[in-house]
Design a protein around this motif. Structure first.
Motif, PDB file in Angstrom:
ATOM      1  N   ARG A   1       0.803  -1.232   0.000  1.00 27.15           N
ATOM      2  CA  ARG A   1       0.000   0.000   0.000  1.00 27.15           C
ATOM      3  C   ARG A   1       0.832   1.276   0.000  1.00 27.15           C
ATOM      4  O   ARG A   1       0.556   2.199  -0.764  1.00 27.15           O
ATOM      5  N   GLU A   2       1.830   1.347   0.864  1.00 28.25           N
ATOM      6  CA  GLU A   2       2.624   2.577   0.952  1.00 28.25           C
ATOM      7  C   GLU A   2       3.416   2.804  -0.332  1.00 28.25           C
ATOM      8  O   GLU A   2       3.462   3.922  -0.848  1.00 28.25           O
ATOM      9  N   ALA A   3       4.034   1.761  -0.856  1.00 27.40           N
ATOM     10  CA  ALA A   3       4.779   1.886  -2.118  1.00 27.40           C
ATOM     11  C   ALA A   3       3.829   2.251  -3.255  1.00 27.40           C
ATOM     12  O   ALA A   3       4.177   3.055  -4.132  1.00 27.40           O
ATOM     13  N   TYR A   4       2.622   1.696  -3.223  1.00 21.30           N
ATOM     14  CA  TYR A   4       1.633   2.021  -4.251  1.00 21.30           C
ATOM     15  C   TYR A   4       1.233   3.499  -4.174  1.00 21.30           C
ATOM     16  O   TYR A   4       1.136   4.181  -5.191  1.00 21.30           O
ATOM     17  N   LYS A   5       1.006   4.006  -2.955  1.00 22.69           N
ATOM     18  CA  LYS A   5       0.627   5.416  -2.796  1.00 22.69           C
ATOM     19  C   LYS A   5       1.712   6.334  -3.340  1.00 22.69           C
ATOM     20  O   LYS A   5       1.414   7.324  -4.011  1.00 22.69           O
ATOM     21  N   ILE A   6       2.958   6.005  -3.067  1.00 25.86           N
ATOM     22  CA  ILE A   6       4.084   6.813  -3.573  1.00 25.86           C
ATOM     23  C   ILE A   6       4.116   6.732  -5.098  1.00 25.86           C
ATOM     24  O   ILE A   6       4.261   7.748  -5.774  1.00 25.86           O
ATOM     25  N   TRP A   7       3.983   5.528  -5.638  1.00 30.70           N
ATOM     26  CA  TRP A   7       3.980   5.357  -7.086  1.00 30.70           C
ATOM     27  C   TRP A   7       2.823   6.132  -7.720  1.00 30.70           C
ATOM     28  O   TRP A   7       3.001   6.828  -8.694  1.00 30.70           O
ATOM     29  N   LYS A   8       1.638   6.015  -7.125  1.00 30.20           N
ATOM     30  CA  LYS A   8       0.441   6.653  -7.650  1.00 30.20           C
ATOM     31  C   LYS A   8       0.589   8.181  -7.655  1.00 30.20           C
ATOM     32  O   LYS A   8       0.180   8.840  -8.623  1.00 30.20           O
ATOM     33  N   SER A   9       1.165   8.736  -6.614  1.00 31.86           N
ATOM     34  CA  SER A   9       1.312  10.190  -6.556  1.00 31.86           C
ATOM     35  C   SER A   9       2.312  10.710  -7.594  1.00 31.86           C
ATOM     36  O   SER A   9       2.253  11.873  -7.982  1.00 31.86           O
ATOM     37  N   ALA A  10       3.196   9.852  -8.061  1.00 26.66           N
ATOM     38  CA  ALA A  10       4.186  10.246  -9.061  1.00 26.66           C
ATOM     39  C   ALA A  10       3.661  10.057 -10.495  1.00 26.66           C
ATOM     40  O   ALA A  10       4.284  10.530 -11.435  1.00 26.66           O
ATOM     41  N   HIS A  11       2.521   9.385 -10.640  1.00 29.18           N
ATOM     42  CA  HIS A  11       2.001   9.102 -11.998  1.00 29.18           C
ATOM     43  C   HIS A  11       0.650   9.712 -12.237  1.00 29.18           C
ATOM     44  O   HIS A  11      -0.190   9.987 -11.743  1.00 29.18           O
TER      45      HIS A  11
END
Length: 86
Positions: free
Chosen positions: A76-86
Motif C-alpha cells: 500500500r505505501e509503495a503504491y501510494k508513492i507510485w500513484k502520486s508520481a504518476h
C-alpha cells in the motif's frame, strides 16, 4: 532484469526449483505480466494467477526498472508513492 528461468520440464520440478530460489533469497517479489503489477509472494491477489502470467524479481528496484508498479493490496505505501508520481 526479470527472472526468465527454465525451472524444469514438469510442474513438480518447477515448484521445487522456485521454492529453492525463494529460500536462497534470489526471488523476493512476484509479478503479473498482463497488468505489470508486482507484489509480495504471499499476496492474496496473486494466488489465483495463471503460471504463464507470473514473473519474479529479486527486489523492488528490479521490478520498477522493468516497468511494473506496486500492488495496491500488499504494498500500500509503495503504491501510494507510485500513484502520486504518476
Amino acid at each position: 532484469m526479470i527472472f526468465h528461468l527454465s525451472l524444469g520440464p514438469d510442474p513438480d520440478t518447477r515448484r521445487r526449483q522456485l521454492f529453492s530460489l525463494i529460500r536462497a533469497g534470489k526471488i523476493k517479489l512476484g509479478g503479473y505480466k498482463k497488468n505489470k503489477i508486482y507484489g509480495l509472494l504471499n499476496c492474496a491477489s496473486g494466488k489465483g494467477m495463471k503460471v504463464e502470467n507470473r514473473v519474479f524479481f529479486k527486489d523492488e528496484n528490479e521490478a520498477l526498472q522493468a516497468g511494473y508498479r506496486p500492488c495496491a493490496r500488499c504494498l500500500r505505501e509503495a503504491y501510494k508513492i507510485w500513484k502520486s508520481a504518476h
